[in-house]
Motif scaffolding. Structure first.
Motif, mmCIF file in Angstrom:
data_model
loop_
_atom_site.group_PDB
_atom_site.id
_atom_site.type_symbol
_atom_site.label_atom_id
_atom_site.label_comp_id
_atom_site.label_asym_id
_atom_site.label_seq_id
_atom_site.Cartn_x
_atom_site.Cartn_y
_atom_site.Cartn_z
ATOM 1 N N GLU A 112 0.814 -1.206 0.000
ATOM 2 C CA GLU A 112 0.000 0.000 0.000
ATOM 3 C C GLU A 112 0.854 1.265 0.000
ATOM 4 N N ASN A 113 2.070 1.185 0.539
ATOM 5 C CA ASN A 113 2.920 2.364 0.677
ATOM 6 C C ASN A 113 4.076 2.390 -0.321
ATOM 7 N N VAL A 114 3.843 1.942 -1.530
ATOM 8 C CA VAL A 114 4.887 1.906 -2.553
ATOM 9 C C VAL A 114 5.183 3.322 -3.047
ATOM 10 N N ILE A 115 6.441 3.628 -3.153
ATOM 11 C CA ILE A 115 6.863 4.916 -3.707
ATOM 12 C C ILE A 115 7.114 4.685 -5.192
ATOM 13 N N THR A 116 6.312 5.294 -6.036
ATOM 14 C CA THR A 116 6.403 5.030 -7.476
ATOM 15 C C THR A 116 7.214 6.075 -8.225
ATOM 16 N N THR A 117 7.596 7.154 -7.558
ATOM 17 C CA THR A 117 8.375 8.194 -8.219
ATOM 18 C C THR A 117 9.598 8.529 -7.391
ATOM 19 N N ARG A 118 10.610 9.053 -8.052
ATOM 20 C CA ARG A 118 11.810 9.515 -7.365
ATOM 21 C C ARG A 118 11.914 11.018 -7.517
ATOM 22 N N VAL A 119 12.500 11.651 -6.526
ATOM 23 C CA VAL A 119 12.746 13.081 -6.622
ATOM 24 C C VAL A 119 13.820 13.285 -7.683
ATOM 25 N N PRO A 120 13.572 14.124 -8.681
ATOM 26 C CA PRO A 120 14.574 14.293 -9.734
ATOM 27 C C PRO A 120 15.866 14.911 -9.190
ATOM 28 N N ALA A 121 16.971 14.376 -9.619
ATOM 29 C CA ALA A 121 18.270 14.898 -9.192
ATOM 30 C C ALA A 121 18.647 16.082 -10.080
ATOM 31 N N HIS A 122 19.155 17.111 -9.461
ATOM 32 C CA HIS A 122 19.591 18.297 -10.187
ATOM 33 C C HIS A 122 21.065 18.479 -9.870
ATOM 34 N N ALA A 123 21.931 18.230 -10.837
ATOM 35 C CA ALA A 123 23.374 18.274 -10.604
ATOM 36 C C ALA A 123 23.819 19.674 -10.174
ATOM 37 N N PHE A 124 24.630 19.719 -9.157
ATOM 38 C CA PHE A 124 25.143 20.977 -8.622
ATOM 39 C C PHE A 124 25.888 21.755 -9.705
ATOM 40 N N ARG A 125 26.627 21.052 -10.534
ATOM 41 C CA ARG A 125 27.429 21.725 -11.568
ATOM 42 C C ARG A 125 26.568 22.413 -12.623
ATOM 43 N N ASP A 126 25.304 21.973 -12.766
ATOM 44 C CA ASP A 126 24.403 22.553 -13.761
ATOM 45 C C ASP A 126 23.563 23.696 -13.217
ATOM 46 N N MET A 127 23.669 23.977 -11.925
ATOM 47 C CA MET A 127 22.885 25.044 -11.313
ATOM 48 C C MET A 127 23.483 26.403 -11.622
ATOM 49 N N THR A 128 22.632 27.432 -11.593
ATOM 50 C CA THR A 128 23.121 28.802 -11.717
ATOM 51 C C THR A 128 23.775 29.183 -10.396
#
Length: 121
Positions: A4-20
């Motif tokens: 019943e408590n299945v996590i079907t999605t992951r939090v998208p990773a945002h690479a530090f090097r690609d950030m402003t």
């Protein structure tokens, strides 16, 4: 029976090097570990490595961290950052450095030294 408590999605990773710069400063203000660059070749911060180790499923070896963060994939192939990633992984998994594996069983990167009398040096 499906869970019943299945996590079907992951939090998208945002690479530090690609950030402003503004995004980087915001993340660093939240968590200072993002200010420490561990992998210079790929621009991977300690915060990214910690986040990868703490997410589910947890990487249990160096290659697991490598696949999630790109640390050790740069020009030096882990020659610079490999020992530091090993220390972070050992600390987070609460194991000793010699217990950290590269990928599979018996792929130890480090070994403990013992003196002739059987005691540790």
């Amino acid at each position: 029976v499906p869970k019943e408590n299945v996590i079907t999605t992951r939090v998208p990773a945002h690479a530090f090097r690609d950030m402003t710069d503004a995004e980087k400063n915001e993340v660093i203000a939240t968590d200072r570990s993002y200010a420490k660059i561990v992998c210079r070749c790929e621009g991977v911060s300690e915060g990214e490595i910690l986040a990868a180790i703490r997410q589910n499923p947890r990487p249990r070896d160096l290659d697991g961290v490598k696949r999630r963060t790109r640390a050790q994939m740069g020009r030096c192939q882990g020659g610079f950052c490999g020992p530091r990633v090993t220390q972070i992984l050992a600390r987070e998994l609460n194991i000793s450095v010699p217990e950290v594996l590269k990928e599979r069983t018996d792929s130890n990167m480090f070994y403990e030294k013992y003196s002739a009398d059987g005691g540790e040096e």
